[in-house]
Design a protein around this motif. Structure first.
Motif, PDB file in Angstrom:
ATOM      1  N   SER A 137       8.445  -3.674 -13.651  1.00 36.14           N
ATOM      2  CA  SER A 137       7.059  -3.713 -13.196  1.00 36.14           C
ATOM      3  C   SER A 137       6.958  -3.416 -11.714  1.00 36.14           C
ATOM      4  CB  SER A 137       6.446  -5.085 -13.508  1.00 36.14           C
ATOM      5  OG  SER A 137       5.130  -5.168 -13.012  1.00 36.14           O
ATOM      6  N   ASP A 138       7.817  -4.065 -10.919  1.00 35.06           N
ATOM      7  CA  ASP A 138       7.838  -3.811  -9.477  1.00 35.06           C
ATOM      8  C   ASP A 138       8.278  -2.385  -9.178  1.00 35.06           C
ATOM      9  OD1 ASP A 138       6.985  -6.354  -9.043  1.00 35.06           O
ATOM     10  OD2 ASP A 138       8.830  -7.079  -8.091  1.00 35.06           O
ATOM     11  N   ALA A 139       9.313  -1.924  -9.899  1.00 36.88           N
ATOM     12  CA  ALA A 139       9.823  -0.568  -9.668  1.00 36.88           C
ATOM     13  C   ALA A 139       8.738   0.470  -9.959  1.00 36.88           C
ATOM     14  CB  ALA A 139      11.040  -0.315 -10.541  1.00 36.88           C
ATOM     15  N   TRP A 140       8.019   0.293 -11.069  1.00 37.56           N
ATOM     16  CA  TRP A 140       6.967   1.245 -11.428  1.00 37.56           C
ATOM     17  C   TRP A 140       5.822   1.189 -10.421  1.00 37.56           C
ATOM     18  CZ3 TRP A 140       5.565   5.535 -13.312  1.00 37.56           C
ATOM     19  CH2 TRP A 140       4.212   5.809 -13.563  1.00 37.56           C
ATOM     20  N   TYR A 141       5.445  -0.031 -10.000  1.00 33.30           N
ATOM     21  CA  TYR A 141       4.342  -0.157  -9.046  1.00 33.30           C
ATOM     22  C   TYR A 141       4.671   0.568  -7.744  1.00 33.30           C
ATOM     23  CZ  TYR A 141       0.863  -2.024  -5.865  1.00 33.30           C
ATOM     24  OH  TYR A 141      -0.148  -2.115  -4.947  1.00 33.30           O
ATOM     25  N   VAL A 142       5.876   0.338  -7.220  1.00 32.27           N
ATOM     26  CA  VAL A 142       6.252   0.968  -5.950  1.00 32.27           C
ATOM     27  C   VAL A 142       6.328   2.489  -6.113  1.00 32.27           C
ATOM     28  CG1 VAL A 142       8.064   1.184  -4.210  1.00 32.27           C
ATOM     29  CG2 VAL A 142       7.471  -1.070  -5.120  1.00 32.27           C
ATOM     30  N   THR A 143       6.950   2.962  -7.189  1.00 26.49           N
ATOM     31  CA  THR A 143       7.069   4.409  -7.412  1.00 26.49           C
ATOM     32  C   THR A 143       5.692   5.053  -7.542  1.00 26.49           C
ATOM     33  OG1 THR A 143       9.175   4.063  -8.554  1.00 26.49           O
ATOM     34  CG2 THR A 143       8.088   6.181  -8.883  1.00 26.49           C
ATOM     35  N   TYR A 144       4.805   4.422  -8.307  1.00 22.78           N
ATOM     36  CA  TYR A 144       3.457   4.945  -8.475  1.00 22.78           C
ATOM     37  C   TYR A 144       2.699   4.932  -7.149  1.00 22.78           C
ATOM     38  CZ  TYR A 144      -1.460   5.092  -9.875  1.00 22.78           C
ATOM     39  OH  TYR A 144      -2.784   5.410  -9.991  1.00 22.78           O
ATOM     40  N   PHE A 181       2.921   7.710  -4.423  1.00 17.72           N
ATOM     41  CA  PHE A 181       2.160   8.948  -4.601  1.00 17.72           C
ATOM     42  C   PHE A 181       0.690   8.692  -4.925  1.00 17.72           C
ATOM     43  CE2 PHE A 181       6.586   9.499  -5.913  1.00 17.72           C
ATOM     44  CZ  PHE A 181       6.985  10.494  -5.031  1.00 17.72           C
ATOM     45  N   ASN A 182       0.243   7.461  -4.706  1.00 15.04           N
ATOM     46  CA  ASN A 182      -1.135   7.080  -5.011  1.00 15.04           C
ATOM     47  C   ASN A 182      -2.014   7.244  -3.774  1.00 15.04           C
ATOM     48  OD1 ASN A 182      -3.476   6.024  -6.031  1.00 15.04           O
ATOM     49  ND2 ASN A 182      -2.736   3.903  -6.141  1.00 15.04           N
ATOM     50  N   THR A 217       0.856  -1.176   0.000  1.00 15.92           N
ATOM     51  CA  THR A 217       0.000   0.000   0.000  1.00 15.92           C
ATOM     52  C   THR A 217       0.896   1.231   0.000  1.00 15.92           C
ATOM     53  OG1 THR A 217      -0.078   0.148   2.409  1.00 15.92           O
ATOM     54  CG2 THR A 217      -1.724  -1.269   1.334  1.00 15.92           C
ATOM     55  N   MET A 218       0.305   2.406  -0.041  1.00 14.30           N
ATOM     56  CA  MET A 218       1.087   3.638  -0.104  1.00 14.30           C
ATOM     57  C   MET A 218       2.016   3.775   1.106  1.00 14.30           C
ATOM     58  SD  MET A 218      -0.264   7.566  -0.298  1.00 14.30           S
ATOM     59  CE  MET A 218       0.887   8.950  -0.274  1.00 14.30           C
ATOM     60  N   ILE A 239      13.930  12.596  -2.114  1.00 12.55           N
ATOM     61  CA  ILE A 239      12.852  11.940  -2.852  1.00 12.55           C
ATOM     62  C   ILE A 239      13.412  11.309  -4.130  1.00 12.55           C
ATOM     63  CG2 ILE A 239      10.709  12.298  -4.147  1.00 12.55           C
ATOM     64  CD1 ILE A 239      10.364  12.388  -1.127  1.00 12.55           C
ATOM     65  N   GLY A 240      14.299  12.039  -4.813  1.00 12.89           N
ATOM     66  CA  GLY A 240      14.944  11.495  -6.006  1.00 12.89           C
ATOM     67  C   GLY A 240      15.753  10.259  -5.682  1.00 12.89           C
ATOM     68  N   LEU A 241      16.389  10.267  -4.522  1.00 10.66           N
ATOM     69  CA  LEU A 241      17.182   9.124  -4.081  1.00 10.66           C
ATOM     70  C   LEU A 241      16.293   7.909  -3.850  1.00 10.66           C
ATOM     71  CD1 LEU A 241      20.195   8.708  -3.491  1.00 10.66           C
ATOM     72  CD2 LEU A 241      19.707   9.192  -1.089  1.00 10.66           C
TER      73      LEU A 241
END
Length: 460
Positions: free
Chosen positions: A376-383, A386-387, A222-223, A361-363
């Protein structure tokens, strides 16, 4: 053999120290160096002796290439030496990566080799490439295989650095006073070692537990859990790697050898250019000296300078791991460094706290690429970070929010609000106060040895 193990702390280290200085006291200098080389090779072979011939063969190859270059600078010989080192590293570290991409591009079914990555191969390869280049430049002429073997295998920095130049370490072994035991260096080295040990065992490992499990279950986060996992990993990575560097520097100090500083409070940086001047300093130095400067460095027009930065970070990303996530991680870091240079050139300066916040935050975002199993995992966690619609907390791995929050806050306070180990060591005095600090840190760390974890950087 791990630094954070009973066999290292109570058997290997004291026995090696005693034998080294005892042989030196008898003026058996050659024998003491030989003993130290054999002890270092034993230390290296503790995990898997099958790779001992690999490091020995690599050392013999590079010694004779370097010896030839020291007598007569020959660009073809230098190229041959560098290609040989890169080929060895490439075979073990990147063979499957290239096969996978070949299979994808040509719809082939070439079987993977599934090679185990020999421990420390990235480090001793880089160190030997630097040795060859320095020989070619006439900055070092090493004609003793014993001295060269000690330079490569010296066990404190063999596995994970700091990456050293021959000219900055080996002359120290030649100084007579460094051959004899100095109790002030033993006590200082033990103090620095204790700081590194505590960073690894008491802070880094507990943070790693949740971070690793979180990313192993990335698609379930979750977020709030994503923030816990990402922040925990960023902090654990620092305390794990810098803890090793402190231990390496401390152990070397006990042998009267000064290794270069490898970390300088990187999380206090305000932008990525400053961050990379503070993080893994000897690796950044190697990439700067042998990649960036060889491309022309900053002696070109602006857009070529920025291109040189991007190429250097591409190499950095690929060196860290055989995967596209690592390459993108490197390029993203390069892009952030370019942005920092562009802002400096335009005389733009942010508010200190805003600049630090954006850097951190960039780090977090870039490290997500570093640790994730795939894009896929990297995008899911990054998204998910901020979701807002996923703003809920569910128990994952029996996580205790209070417990995890304590470690995150403690790590942030130590990394941002206190002096680093190098700065603390400047005020060291061999007295009762510092002896108590050393004893407390080591004693507390001992309780974690039964569940000791390998260092995160061993995978590279």
């Amino acid at each position: 053999m791990l630094f954070n193990s009973y066999e290292f702390l109570f058997i290997f280290l004291p026995l090696t120290l005693i034998l080294y200085f005892y042989l030196n006291s008898l003026k058996l200098i050659t024998l003491s160096k030989t003993m130290l080389v054999f002890a270092s090779l034993f230390f290296y072979s503790w995990w898997n002796i099958i790779y001992l011939p690999l490091i020995l063969g690599s050392m013999i190859f590079n010694f004779y290439i370097g010896k030839s270059l020291g007598k007569k600078a020959n660009k073809s010989m230098l190229t041959f030496g560098i290609v040989g080192n890169v080929a060895l590293l490439g075979y073990f570290k990147y063979a499957d990566f290239f096969i996978e991409n070949f299979n994808w591009a040509f719809n082939s079914q070439t079987p993977l080799l599934h090679l185990a990555l020999p421990l420390a191969i990235s480090y001793f390869t880089f160190q030997q490439i630097a040795f060859l280049v320095d020989n070619y430049k006439g900055e070092v002429k090493e004609f003793s295989f014993l001295n060269y073997s000690l330079f490569i295998t010296f066990f404190p920095q063999l596995l994970m650095g700091p990456i050293v130049h021959h000219k900055e370490m080996m002359p120290q072994f030649a100084l007579k006073w460094r051959s004899y035991i100095r109790w002030e260096n033993i006590s200082l080295g033990l103090f620095i070692f204790a700081i590194g040990l505590a960073k690894k065992c008491l802070i880094g490992d507990p943070l790693t537990d949740y971070a690793q499990y979180g990313f192993d279950n990335a698609q379930k986060l979750t977020m709030i859990e994503a923030w816990y996992a990402s922040t925990s990993y960023v902090l654990s990575y620092y305390f794990d790697l810098s803890g090793y560097a402190d231990m390496a520097i401390g152990i070397a100090k006990m042998f009267n050898i000064d290794l270069p500083k490898n970390f300088n409070s990187p999380y206090k940086a305000r932008n990525f250019a400053d961050y990379w001047r503070r993080w893994h300093i000897t690796l950044s130095r190697f990439l700067g000296d042998y990649i960036y400067k060889s491309l022309g460095g900053n002696k070109n027009v602006v857009w070529i300078i920025y291109l040189n930065i991007m190429i250097t970070f591409f190499v950095s990303g690929f060196w860290h791991g055989a995967g596209w996530t690592f390459i993108v991680w490197g390029l993203l870091n390069g892009l952030f460094v370019v942005f920092a240079h562009m802002m400096k050139k335009a005389n733009l300066e942010m508010n200190f706290y805003l600049a630090w916040f954006l850097m951190f935050i960039g780090l977090i975002i870039t490290r997500t690429l570093f640790v994730a199993n795939d894009f896929s995992d990297a995008w899911y966690v990054t998204y998910t970070l901020f979701n807002i619609t996923n703003l809920k907390f569910q128990e994952l791995y029996h996580i205790d929010a209070v417990f995890q929050s304590f470690y995150i806050v403690l790590a942030l306070v130590l990394a941002l609000g206190f002096k680093n180990s190098g700065e603390i060591a400047l005020n060291f005095k061999p007295n009762l106060k510092y002896s108590l600090y050393t004893a407390i840190l080591i004693s507390a760390s001992l309780f974690t040895f039964s569940s000791a974890k390998e260092f995160l950087y061993f995978q590279f």
